[in-house]
Motif scaffolding. Sequence first.
Motif, PDB file in Angstrom:
ATOM      1  N   LYS A  86       3.210   0.431   4.429  1.00  0.00           N
ATOM      2  CA  LYS A  86       2.024  -0.430   4.480  1.00  0.00           C
ATOM      3  C   LYS A  86       1.760  -1.050   3.103  1.00  0.00           C
ATOM      4  CE  LYS A  86      -0.726   1.369   8.263  1.00  0.00           C
ATOM      5  NZ  LYS A  86      -1.030   0.106   8.889  1.00  0.00           N
ATOM      6  N   LYS A  90       1.947  -5.036   1.948  1.00  0.00           N
ATOM      7  CA  LYS A  90       0.783  -5.665   1.329  1.00  0.00           C
ATOM      8  C   LYS A  90       1.171  -6.294  -0.008  1.00  0.00           C
ATOM      9  CE  LYS A  90      -3.974  -4.677  -0.041  1.00  0.00           C
ATOM     10  NZ  LYS A  90      -5.011  -3.641  -0.135  1.00  0.00           N
ATOM     11  N   PRO A  96       1.000  -5.874   7.235  1.00  0.00           N
ATOM     12  CA  PRO A  96       1.407  -4.458   7.256  1.00  0.00           C
ATOM     13  C   PRO A  96       1.806  -4.035   8.663  1.00  0.00           C
ATOM     14  CG  PRO A  96      -0.975  -4.632   7.190  1.00  0.00           C
ATOM     15  CD  PRO A  96      -0.435  -6.033   7.061  1.00  0.00           C
ATOM     16  N   ASN A  99      -1.026  -0.068  12.936  1.00  0.00           N
ATOM     17  CA  ASN A  99      -1.351   1.344  13.115  1.00  0.00           C
ATOM     18  C   ASN A  99      -0.867   1.791  14.486  1.00  0.00           C
ATOM     19  OD1 ASN A  99      -2.668   1.396  10.657  1.00  0.00           O
ATOM     20  ND2 ASN A  99      -4.683   1.100  11.555  1.00  0.00           N
TER      21      ASN A  99
END
Length: 165
Positions: A86, A90, A96, A99
Amino acid sequence: MRLHYAVFLAVLIAPVTITTQGTLGTYEDRVAVEDVMNRYVWAVDSLDPDGYVAVFTEDAVIDSNGSFSRGHAEIRKVVTGMIQRKEDAKAKGAPPPANLYHVISNVRITFPKPGEALHQSYWQTVRRDADGKMTAAAMGRSEDHLVKRNGKWLIQFRKLTVFTD
């Protein structure tokens, strides 16, 4: 006559009841095993490496479709690796990775020996796509071997099978 029949029936059924209760474990042990497995899922989904490692024995092994992580240091990398991916995305200005959220079903818990538990389930991970829709990311089966150490249930061996067909 009825008393003799009742005694005969009780003697006949008792060994089956005792055997069944032994493999199902005590209520307290079942709840404790469920709690460990729920803490596992919450820790990985919330990217909590300390919480993730806390549910494993020091000598634990994860077999994820033939890729092995052994011991706390390697197991911690499962979550820290997700965090790093992630951060890398970034830093590059890329979106990213989404989730992941686990959905666990068809849970089966047995206790093959005192101080040992087997937790089997199917799992699915879902993620939110760029268009906002929730999509299945992967599906599979897990088999977790837990042991009771110092009165606490922990995962000693975790086998994840990802369905590929």
